[in-house]
Each structure stands twice: as C-alpha cells, then as structure tokens.
Design a protein around this motif. Structure first.
Motif, PDB file in Angstrom:
ATOM      1  N   PRO A 199       6.408  -8.322  -3.758  1.00 26.77           N
ATOM      2  CA  PRO A 199       5.115  -7.727  -3.431  1.00 26.77           C
ATOM      3  C   PRO A 199       4.248  -8.634  -2.569  1.00 26.77           C
ATOM      4  O   PRO A 199       3.244  -8.201  -2.015  1.00 26.77           O
ATOM      5  CB  PRO A 199       4.487  -7.512  -4.809  1.00 26.77           C
ATOM      6  CG  PRO A 199       5.102  -8.558  -5.674  1.00 26.77           C
ATOM      7  CD  PRO A 199       6.502  -8.724  -5.168  1.00 26.77           C
ATOM      8  N   TYR A 200       4.634  -9.921  -2.469  1.00 26.25           N
ATOM      9  CA  TYR A 200       3.864 -10.869  -1.662  1.00 26.25           C
ATOM     10  C   TYR A 200       4.069 -10.542  -0.189  1.00 26.25           C
ATOM     11  O   TYR A 200       5.194 -10.337   0.268  1.00 26.25           O
ATOM     12  CB  TYR A 200       4.325 -12.290  -1.965  1.00 26.25           C
ATOM     13  CG  TYR A 200       3.527 -13.366  -1.255  1.00 26.25           C
ATOM     14  CD1 TYR A 200       2.392 -13.902  -1.831  1.00 26.25           C
ATOM     15  CD2 TYR A 200       3.916 -13.837  -0.006  1.00 26.25           C
ATOM     16  CE1 TYR A 200       1.660 -14.889  -1.193  1.00 26.25           C
ATOM     17  CE2 TYR A 200       3.186 -14.810   0.638  1.00 26.25           C
ATOM     18  CZ  TYR A 200       2.063 -15.333   0.050  1.00 26.25           C
ATOM     19  OH  TYR A 200       1.344 -16.299   0.695  1.00 26.25           O
TER      20      TYR A 200
ATOM     21  N   ALA B 181      -2.772 -20.953 -10.172  1.00 27.38           N
ATOM     22  CA  ALA B 181      -2.833 -19.600 -10.727  1.00 27.38           C
ATOM     23  C   ALA B 181      -2.683 -18.559  -9.629  1.00 27.38           C
ATOM     24  O   ALA B 181      -2.005 -17.536  -9.806  1.00 27.38           O
ATOM     25  CB  ALA B 181      -4.150 -19.404 -11.473  1.00 27.38           C
ATOM     26  N   HIS B 182      -3.311 -18.793  -8.481  1.00 29.01           N
ATOM     27  CA  HIS B 182      -3.163 -17.860  -7.364  1.00 29.01           C
ATOM     28  C   HIS B 182      -1.707 -17.818  -6.890  1.00 29.01           C
ATOM     29  O   HIS B 182      -1.195 -16.741  -6.548  1.00 29.01           O
ATOM     30  CB  HIS B 182      -4.088 -18.266  -6.219  1.00 29.01           C
ATOM     31  CG  HIS B 182      -5.342 -17.452  -6.143  1.00 29.01           C
ATOM     32  ND1 HIS B 182      -5.849 -16.744  -7.207  1.00 29.01           N
ATOM     33  CD2 HIS B 182      -6.194 -17.211  -5.106  1.00 29.01           C
ATOM     34  CE1 HIS B 182      -6.955 -16.109  -6.840  1.00 29.01           C
ATOM     35  NE2 HIS B 182      -7.177 -16.379  -5.567  1.00 29.01           N
ATOM     36  N   ALA B 183      -1.045 -18.962  -6.837  1.00 28.16           N
ATOM     37  CA  ALA B 183       0.361 -18.980  -6.439  1.00 28.16           C
ATOM     38  C   ALA B 183       1.200 -18.154  -7.403  1.00 28.16           C
ATOM     39  O   ALA B 183       2.088 -17.395  -6.991  1.00 28.16           O
ATOM     40  CB  ALA B 183       0.869 -20.413  -6.376  1.00 28.16           C
ATOM     41  N   ALA B 184       0.912 -18.269  -8.694  1.00 26.69           N
ATOM     42  CA  ALA B 184       1.650 -17.494  -9.698  1.00 26.69           C
ATOM     43  C   ALA B 184       1.377 -16.003  -9.563  1.00 26.69           C
ATOM     44  O   ALA B 184       2.253 -15.177  -9.840  1.00 26.69           O
ATOM     45  CB  ALA B 184       1.287 -17.971 -11.097  1.00 26.69           C
TER      46      ALA B 184
ATOM     47  N   THR C 148      -1.760 -11.919  -2.193  1.00 27.48           N
ATOM     48  CA  THR C 148      -1.509 -12.668  -0.961  1.00 27.48           C
ATOM     49  C   THR C 148      -2.817 -13.357  -0.588  1.00 27.48           C
ATOM     50  O   THR C 148      -3.701 -12.753   0.022  1.00 27.48           O
ATOM     51  CB  THR C 148      -1.049 -11.735   0.169  1.00 27.48           C
ATOM     52  OG1 THR C 148       0.118 -11.015  -0.250  1.00 27.48           O
ATOM     53  CG2 THR C 148      -0.716 -12.530   1.428  1.00 27.48           C
ATOM     54  N   PRO C 149      -2.999 -14.629  -0.993  1.00 23.33           N
ATOM     55  CA  PRO C 149      -4.295 -15.291  -0.838  1.00 23.33           C
ATOM     56  C   PRO C 149      -4.439 -16.057   0.473  1.00 23.33           C
ATOM     57  O   PRO C 149      -3.458 -16.562   1.032  1.00 23.33           O
ATOM     58  CB  PRO C 149      -4.328 -16.240  -2.029  1.00 23.33           C
ATOM     59  CG  PRO C 149      -2.886 -16.622  -2.233  1.00 23.33           C
ATOM     60  CD  PRO C 149      -2.062 -15.425  -1.821  1.00 23.33           C
TER      61      PRO C 149
END
Length: 204
Positions: free
Chosen positions: A3-4, A56-59, A66-67
């Motif tokens: 989904p990324y 946490a955003h990476a996880a 997608t940050p």
C-alpha cells in the motif's frame, strides 16, 4: 501489492516534499518546538520523541502511510510533515481510486507563509494527474475550527461530521475517539480547486 506509494520528490517554489527519513530528524526536532500553541488537536511530537515518531511513521507504511518532510526551499530546513494515507482501491482492481492527505503539521514560523497551500497543491496535483484518483479526503478534529477553515480555503467540500471516528490527539484524551469533520475534493472539481490554489499562491 504494497500500500506504500513510491512518490518522487514533489518540488514547488516555497516547499519541497521529500520522502520522510531519519535524516530529517534534527530539523523536525527544532520545528516541533518553535511554537506549539496551534497543536491542541494535532499529533505533533516533542523534540525528544522525534526518533520514535519517525519509526512509527515507517511502521505505518504497511498500513498505507506515505509520509513526507515539508522542506522550506528558502533555507532547506524541514519544517513539518504531511502524508498520503488510507489508500482505497477500485472494487476488484489493483489501482487506487482514493486516498487521504493527513498527518500534517508545520512549525510556527512556516504557518501562514504559503507553504501549506503549495504543499496541498503539489499533493493534489500528483493525486489527480499522476495517480488518476477519483477522490482525495481530508479530515480534522471537529472541534478544530482553525483547521476546518484552512481546509475549506483549499477548496475542499465539507461533507459532515463522523462521530467517534478517529483517535483523538487532544491532551488528556489518549485512547479516546474524536468526532471528525470530513472534507473531500473529487476529480471533476480538481480544475477549479487547482485554479484557486494557484491564485492564492500568486497573491502570496
């Protein structure tokens, strides 16, 4: 299919949206502490928690986040974050039909400078013109009048309040749900919204 989204750097004249990485941590630690008066309903880490925030955003990539770091062009400083999130696919297909722009915050010095407007222009342009989406969502705590006005000024349409819809980030409300004010832009509205955002940037 992950989904990324593999989104390239999105470049504007005021802001550059770069895939969020640990290298942005020092700048973001400073940005998060500049002026926290506008963060009453927004999840913005303290400087000491930036590394945990980035991890946490990476996880959350596994959940479709997608940050991006919002990098101010004038001085090359990362002054906040934003993200694509909650991607949704067409029924029975692998291509996306919609996603949300969220997890957005900016340092005090970057607010009101046009960076937010241009960042949304970049994100919406990529969403509608490269990803060919039918819809982009935006939402905020229903109590956050400042954020609601900002979203409306972008040209997004208010759709109503979903009660007890999202985690609350307000102080003292950890583990509770908030009412969320929901907004959207759909593909047929995009040309008018785009023109409005470009006009705002020209005035700025």
């Amino acid at each position: 299919m992950s989904p990324y989204l593999d989104v390239p750097v999105l470049r504007g004249s005021l802001v550059r949206l770069e895939p969020l990485s640990p290298g942005h941590a020092p700048d973001l630690a400073k940005a998060a502490e500049e002026d926290r008066s506008s963060y009453a309903f927004t999840m913005v880490p303290r400087a000491a928690g930036i590394d945990d925030f980035l991890a946490a955003h990476a996880a959350r990539g596994a959940e479709g986040l997608t940050p991006f770091a919002q990098v101010r062009v004038s001085d090359g400083m990362a002054v906040g974050c934003t993200s694509y999130c909650t991607p949704r696919h067409w029924p029975g297909r692998t291509d996306l039909c919609a996603l949300e722009i969220g997890w957005t915050w900016l340092s005090g010095s970057a607010q009101g400078t046009g960076i937010n407007v241009e960042a949304k222009l970049l994100l919406l342009t990529y969403a509608f013109e490269t990803l060919n989406l039918a819809r982009v969502d935006l939402k905020t705590d229903a109590r956050n009048q400042r954020s609601r006005r900002a979203i409306e000024r972008l040209g997004a349409r208010f759709e109503g309040v979903l009660r007890q819809w999202s985690p609350s980030w307000a102080p003292g409300e950890a583990g509770l749900l908030r009412d969320s004010a929901m907004f959207s832009v759909i593909a047929t509205e995009w040309p008018e919204v785009q023109a409005g955002l470009r006009a705002r940037l020209a005035r700025a």
